[in-house]
Design a protein around this motif. Structure first.
Motif, short mmCIF file in Angstrom:
data_model
loop_
_atom_site.label_atom_id
_atom_site.label_comp_id
_atom_site.label_asym_id
_atom_site.label_seq_id
_atom_site.Cartn_x
_atom_site.Cartn_y
_atom_site.Cartn_z
N GLU A 173 43.28 51.21 49.72
CA GLU A 173 42.32 50.12 49.56
C GLU A 173 41.74 50.10 48.16
O GLU A 173 41.54 49.03 47.57
CB GLU A 173 41.19 50.28 50.59
N SER A 177 42.41 47.14 44.83
CA SER A 177 41.25 46.39 44.39
C SER A 177 41.53 45.69 43.06
O SER A 177 42.55 45.90 42.42
CB SER A 177 40.03 47.31 44.25
N THR A 383 38.91 40.08 50.20
CA THR A 383 39.31 40.83 49.01
C THR A 383 40.54 40.15 48.43
O THR A 383 41.66 40.40 48.85
CB THR A 383 39.63 42.30 49.35
N LYS A 392 37.50 41.48 54.21
CA LYS A 392 36.76 42.73 54.01
C LYS A 392 36.17 43.23 55.32
O LYS A 392 36.08 44.44 55.55
CB LYS A 392 35.64 42.51 52.99
#
Length: 400
Positions: A173, A177, A383, A392
């Motif tokens: 995760e 990003s 996201t 999210k």
């Protein structure tokens, strides 16, 4: 506006407007990623999207992709020497014949027969996770179900020990990003973990990682360490991130379109719900990076050699030439054609597993909680990065 095609502060489905407007304006859009790298996002109809995904002039070669990205980074004064592990020489980032060689080593673990053999375990994992969910109070289905469920499955298939799966999930995760200052360290840490796993004695007997370490191709050559590492990044990240996002999107769409109770009463609708979400609200925003090996004409515009490309999949799925009322979420379509799992040689290896996992989750949730409703105000945050569009969180109240 163009940079919103590769990120941005958007909520669920807001990116549909950005992508569809871009498709109506033209086929190519220059975007700049947070690390300063420039590329073109392609927004065209479904037919041309499929042609481009199979076009050999749009290369997936790892060396060529890394060379151009590093060139741009150096021009901008970046001292970054290593790229995320997802840019390694895996089957995702290779052209034939190398792609075919690497794919052949993994395909048996993900073909239709192998996935059906996994079905009982997928049912078991789903039943256990759904059984833990609270009734009548708000719960985040992303955190409690959509994320851990596919990690359990892919972890068992590949051979990631159960005690490590939480750590691996957090690193994935973070790596995915939009923040270079944390995504690269996460990629490096994940690479260190895979190195230890693939060279140590913790591999689960009979797992795919164990088989890949021992695998020999038709010419008698073992996979190199770099190839093993790249395969590990690809299979773990793709096997987890895509399925987790698809599960969340399908649950969101069923609730948001008033189809939840209907799915509870008619379980046969579940596969159609999954396909319509794949078309209308795909978890994979754009197909992974490509680079042109020569000048290529796309929709009447010429793209120079060595241009980095992302092919948007949502704009293709909602193409008005391919579907009547393409912007609407409907289950009565004669076809649910889309390119969300790709097209051509790089068609997604894990598509059957992703469908199985998502259908299984939706069946269990709707049958156990037929009166579930979304919680919170407005649409949930997403996201968004250059590849994924992942919820999210997804707060719901589960009611029987």
């Amino acid at each position: 506006m163009s940079d919103l095609l590769a990120g941005g502060d958007l909520r669920a489905r807001e990116h549909h407007r950005v992508e569809d407007d871009a498709r109506d304006r033209g086929p190519l859009h220059l975007v700049t990623l947070p690390n300063g790298v420039e590329m073109r996002v392609v927004t065209v109809g479904l037919e041309l999207t499929r042609q481009l995904l199979a076009d050999q002039r749009l290369s997936k070669d790892s060396a060529a992709l890394q060379r151009e990205i590093k060139r741009q980074l150096a021009e901008r004064g970046s001292a970054q020497e290593n790229l995320a592990g997802l840019f390694g020489p895996s089957m995702l980032n290779s052209d034939n014949p190398q792609h075919a060689r690497l794919r052949a080593l993994a395909v048996k673990a993900f073909n239709g027969r192998a996935v059906q053999q996994l079905a009982p375990r997928v049912e078991e994992i789903t039943r256990e996770l759904v059984g833990r969910l609270p009734v009548g109070e708000e719960v985040d289905l992303v955190k409690e179900l959509a994320v851990p469920m596919p990690m359990h499955v892919i972890g068992e298939v590949l051979g990631v020990p159960a005690l490590d799966q939480g750590r691996v999930r957090v690193l994935i995760e973070t790596m995915m990003s939009m923040e270079p200052e944390v995504s690269q360290p996460a990629s490096d840490e994940l690479g260190g973990y895979f190195h230890g796993l693939l060279t140590g004695d913790a591999l689960v007997p009979g797992s795919l990682f164990g088989k890949l370490v021992a695998a020999v191709d038709d010419d008698g050559d073992h996979l190199s360490h770099d190839e093993l590492m790249a395969m590990a990044f690809l299979l773990v990240v793709a096997g987890h991130e895509t399925s987790a996002s698809l599960i969340a999107n399908v649950v969101h769409d069923a609730l948001d379109n008033g189809l939840w109770h209907r799915a509870a009463e008619e379980p046969g609708l579940v596969p159609r719900l999954v396909e319509e979400t794949l078309r209308h609200n795909p978890p994979v925003r754009s197909a992974t990076h490509r680079i042109t090996t020569e000048a290529v004409e796309i929709g009447g515009m010429v793209v120079p050699e060595n241009t980095l490309l992302l092919i948007n999949l949502g704009a293709a799925g909602r193409c008005p030439q391919a579907h009547a009322n393409a912007g609407e979420y409907r289950l009565d379509r004669e076809t649910t054609g889309h390119a969300t799992f790709g097209h051509g040689p790089h068609f997604c290896l894990g598509s059957a597993l992703a469908r199985l996992e998502t259908e299984t989750v939706l069946r269990h949730l709707t049958s156990r909680f037929p009166r579930a409703v979304r919680a919170g105000e407005g649409q949930p945050e997403v996201t968004h990065n250059d590849i994924m569009a992942s919820l999210k969180s997804l707060p719901v109240v589960l009611r029987r």
